[in-house]
Motif scaffolding. Sequence first.
Motif, PDB file in Angstrom:
ATOM      1  N   ALA A 174       0.882  -0.979  -0.117  1.00 43.36           N
ATOM      2  CA  ALA A 174       0.002   0.126  -0.070  1.00 43.36           C
ATOM      3  C   ALA A 174       0.925   1.210  -0.018  1.00 43.36           C
ATOM      4  O   ALA A 174       0.638   2.139  -0.742  1.00 43.36           O
ATOM      5  N   ARG A 175       1.973   1.117   0.740  1.00 44.93           N
ATOM      6  CA  ARG A 175       2.711   2.536   0.842  1.00 44.93           C
ATOM      7  C   ARG A 175       3.320   2.744  -0.524  1.00 44.93           C
ATOM      8  O   ARG A 175       3.618   3.853  -0.786  1.00 44.93           O
ATOM      9  N   LEU A 176       3.862   1.720  -1.193  1.00 43.25           N
ATOM     10  CA  LEU A 176       4.480   1.892  -2.462  1.00 43.25           C
ATOM     11  C   LEU A 176       3.549   2.631  -3.420  1.00 43.25           C
ATOM     12  O   LEU A 176       4.032   3.404  -4.052  1.00 43.25           O
ATOM     13  N   GLN A 177       2.361   1.902  -3.542  1.00 39.27           N
ATOM     14  CA  GLN A 177       1.445   2.202  -4.469  1.00 39.27           C
ATOM     15  C   GLN A 177       1.150   3.864  -4.107  1.00 39.27           C
ATOM     16  O   GLN A 177       0.657   4.781  -4.914  1.00 39.27           O
ATOM     17  N   LEU A 178       0.805   4.294  -2.800  1.00 43.20           N
ATOM     18  CA  LEU A 178       0.561   5.566  -2.438  1.00 43.20           C
ATOM     19  C   LEU A 178       1.607   6.502  -3.095  1.00 43.20           C
ATOM     20  O   LEU A 178       1.338   7.512  -3.230  1.00 43.20           O
ATOM     21  N   MET A 179       2.878   6.165  -2.610  1.00 37.53           N
ATOM     22  CA  MET A 179       3.913   6.895  -2.829  1.00 37.53           C
ATOM     23  C   MET A 179       4.289   7.124  -4.206  1.00 37.53           C
ATOM     24  O   MET A 179       4.777   7.864  -4.961  1.00 37.53           O
ATOM     25  N   LYS A 180       3.626   6.218  -5.335  1.00 40.74           N
ATOM     26  CA  LYS A 180       3.732   6.182  -6.419  1.00 40.74           C
ATOM     27  C   LYS A 180       2.750   7.496  -7.034  1.00 40.74           C
ATOM     28  O   LYS A 180       3.191   8.202  -7.713  1.00 40.74           O
ATOM     29  N   MET A 181       1.718   7.597  -6.415  1.00 40.32           N
ATOM     30  CA  MET A 181       0.845   8.866  -6.532  1.00 40.32           C
ATOM     31  C   MET A 181       1.604  10.062  -6.097  1.00 40.32           C
ATOM     32  O   MET A 181       1.431  10.808  -6.965  1.00 40.32           O
ATOM     33  N   MET A 182       2.113  10.085  -5.059  1.00 41.00           N
ATOM     34  CA  MET A 182       2.824  11.154  -4.704  1.00 41.00           C
ATOM     35  C   MET A 182       4.109  11.372  -5.409  1.00 41.00           C
ATOM     36  O   MET A 182       4.308  12.672  -5.677  1.00 41.00           O
ATOM     37  N   SER A 183       4.789  10.648  -5.958  1.00 43.08           N
ATOM     38  CA  SER A 183       5.657  10.901  -7.149  1.00 43.08           C
ATOM     39  C   SER A 183       5.192  11.586  -8.106  1.00 43.08           C
ATOM     40  O   SER A 183       5.726  12.656  -8.769  1.00 43.08           O
ATOM     41  N   GLU A 184       4.245  11.116  -8.841  1.00 41.22           N
ATOM     42  CA  GLU A 184       3.508  11.675  -9.885  1.00 41.22           C
ATOM     43  C   GLU A 184       2.992  13.115  -9.547  1.00 41.22           C
ATOM     44  O   GLU A 184       3.166  14.202 -10.434  1.00 41.22           O
ATOM     45  N   PHE A 185       2.301  13.262  -8.214  1.00 38.68           N
ATOM     46  CA  PHE A 185       1.802  14.742  -8.012  1.00 38.68           C
ATOM     47  C   PHE A 185       3.041  15.572  -7.737  1.00 38.68           C
ATOM     48  O   PHE A 185       3.119  16.784  -8.275  1.00 38.68           O
ATOM     49  N   ARG A 186       4.180  15.050  -7.032  1.00 37.11           N
ATOM     50  CA  ARG A 186       5.325  16.074  -7.135  1.00 37.11           C
ATOM     51  C   ARG A 186       5.944  16.482  -8.323  1.00 37.11           C
ATOM     52  O   ARG A 186       6.250  17.737  -8.727  1.00 37.11           O
ATOM     53  N   GLU A 187       5.843  15.425  -9.271  1.00 33.32           N
ATOM     54  CA  GLU A 187       6.503  15.630 -10.570  1.00 33.32           C
ATOM     55  C   GLU A 187       5.616  16.711 -11.527  1.00 33.32           C
ATOM     56  O   GLU A 187       6.118  17.743 -12.185  1.00 33.32           O
ATOM     57  N   GLY A 188       4.361  16.591 -11.300  1.00 34.67           N
ATOM     58  CA  GLY A 188       3.413  17.515 -11.796  1.00 34.67           C
ATOM     59  C   GLY A 188       3.522  18.805 -11.476  1.00 34.67           C
ATOM     60  O   GLY A 188       3.494  19.894 -12.164  1.00 34.67           O
ATOM     61  N   MET A 189       3.704  19.129 -10.456  1.00 27.78           N
ATOM     62  CA  MET A 189       3.626  20.245  -9.531  1.00 27.78           C
ATOM     63  C   MET A 189       5.070  20.808  -9.795  1.00 27.78           C
ATOM     64  O   MET A 189       5.051  22.288  -9.947  1.00 27.78           O
ATOM     65  N   TRP A 190       6.045  20.188 -10.036  1.00 27.82           N
ATOM     66  CA  TRP A 190       7.458  20.901 -10.451  1.00 27.82           C
ATOM     67  C   TRP A 190       7.196  21.265 -11.718  1.00 27.82           C
ATOM     68  O   TRP A 190       7.620  22.368 -11.984  1.00 27.82           O
ATOM     69  N   ALA A 191       6.450  20.669 -12.840  1.00 24.34           N
ATOM     70  CA  ALA A 191       6.291  21.155 -13.990  1.00 24.34           C
ATOM     71  C   ALA A 191       5.440  22.792 -13.874  1.00 24.34           C
ATOM     72  O   ALA A 191       5.555  23.372 -14.862  1.00 24.34           O
ATOM     73  N   VAL A 192       4.648  22.453 -12.952  1.00 27.03           N
ATOM     74  CA  VAL A 192       3.694  23.843 -12.774  1.00 27.03           C
ATOM     75  C   VAL A 192       4.663  24.903 -12.644  1.00 27.03           C
ATOM     76  O   VAL A 192       4.620  25.909 -13.216  1.00 27.03           O
ATOM     77  N   VAL A 193       5.763  24.934 -11.775  1.00 27.22           N
ATOM     78  CA  VAL A 193       6.645  26.006 -11.149  1.00 27.22           C
ATOM     79  C   VAL A 193       7.334  26.137 -12.511  1.00 27.22           C
ATOM     80  O   VAL A 193       7.775  27.315 -12.800  1.00 27.22           O
ATOM     81  N   GLN A 194       7.811  24.997 -13.279  1.00 26.99           N
ATOM     82  CA  GLN A 194       8.808  25.417 -14.541  1.00 26.99           C
ATOM     83  C   GLN A 194       7.798  26.244 -15.525  1.00 26.99           C
ATOM     84  O   GLN A 194       8.594  27.099 -16.074  1.00 26.99           O
ATOM     85  N   GLN A 195       6.535  26.087 -15.649  1.00 22.03           N
ATOM     86  CA  GLN A 195       5.864  27.044 -16.441  1.00 22.03           C
ATOM     87  C   GLN A 195       6.312  28.494 -15.984  1.00 22.03           C
ATOM     88  O   GLN A 195       6.084  29.377 -16.870  1.00 22.03           O
TER      89      GLN A 195
END
Length: 409
Positions: free
Chosen positions: A347-368
């Motif tokens: 469960a922790r692995l799957q939930l942190m996969k979600m957090m990884s994508e969340f962080r990557e997406g928000m990183w790209a928002v800052v890059q904008q």
Amino acid sequence: MAVVAEHLVEERVVLLVAAVDAAADLALVVRRVLGLRHRLDLGEHLGSRAATRGKAAGDGESVGVGVQAHDGSLSFRWRPSGGPHTARRGEQTHLGTLDRATPFRMTRVDIHALVRRVPGWEQQHIDLAPLHGGITNTNFVATVDGQRAVVRVPGERTELLGIDRANEAEAAIRAAQLGIGPAVLGKLPDIGTLITALVPGRHLEPTPFTGRLPEVVELLRTFHDSGPLQGGFPIHRVVEWHARDASSYGVVPPTSYGRLHQQSRRIEAAFAAAPLPTVPCHNDLLPGNLLFEHDGDRVWLLDFEYAGMNDRFFDLGNLSVNCGLDTAGDQQLLRLYFGEVTPSRWARLQLMKMMSEFREGMWAVVQQAISTLDTDFVSYADERLGNCERLAARPQFEQWLVDAAAPAL
């Protein structure tokens, strides 16, 4: 976008810009042409048009934009590219005045001078060649007395992406001491430049990568077990900081941020029910940051820009989602790291996969908001945040939250 004319009128720089879709894009062009490193404060008037993006000027209409920099007023003429403008989500033309402008372009002569500041290299002959592939930095290979080194010159405002150069240097030196990262040959902390040995190897595609997963997991365990680092990378705060910083630079986070932030808080609460100590994490386990020897078992861990104390499951989830591991790959990952798969670990692995994508997406928002690269960070953010929402919408999500609240070690 392209600058078609540039001239000086009464000590005021005037640019005629073509193929610019909106005033915020105009600011980007201005910064590129003038070599400005800071944000520009766009005035709240665009001739006869509203100042917010999404309301494009009419076909062929010229629009005046007032820009205030630290050293005076710059005036521009913006000419739309023709046809309706498709607004990028949440961007605005009023961006806020920040620091004093400094040049961010560096010539080869500048890089030579920079490298010569490394102790022991002052009088050496130095050959420089570009090293392609960086996103947040400009990279070179320097050959000094037969030794080849990687010289990385930081990009502008990379601190807003969660990068702390002192933390990076500490983690890179730690990895080198552990034998899992290239040797650190020099650093110039005043400008954040890190110089490391150029190590041989190759990057792997996902299929052969899984065949080397045991070596990768051993490398991660070595780093995780190496003792505390000064810097932290608290993932649930990082996504919040990205939203804050993007907003302060004129880019409103996408609507999915609110929904995903609520899920992030639920994940944080589930992990807190059976907390684990934080460990040194890499936090950016892209395939390009793992280098495999051509003839041998050695794996190098590269690029410690985001390294810091974090939950070990974030590194595991980050590795899984970035390297395209499937269900069997995730199970293998957990067995290699822990010895067995348990409901809590899964469960922790799957939930942190979600957090990884969340962080990557928000990183790209800052890059904008801050990047001068010709990269479509809007589409990239949409892709990663969309994947995060798909993970959160899976029917197992609620059970993962329950299982994650149980001890994992």
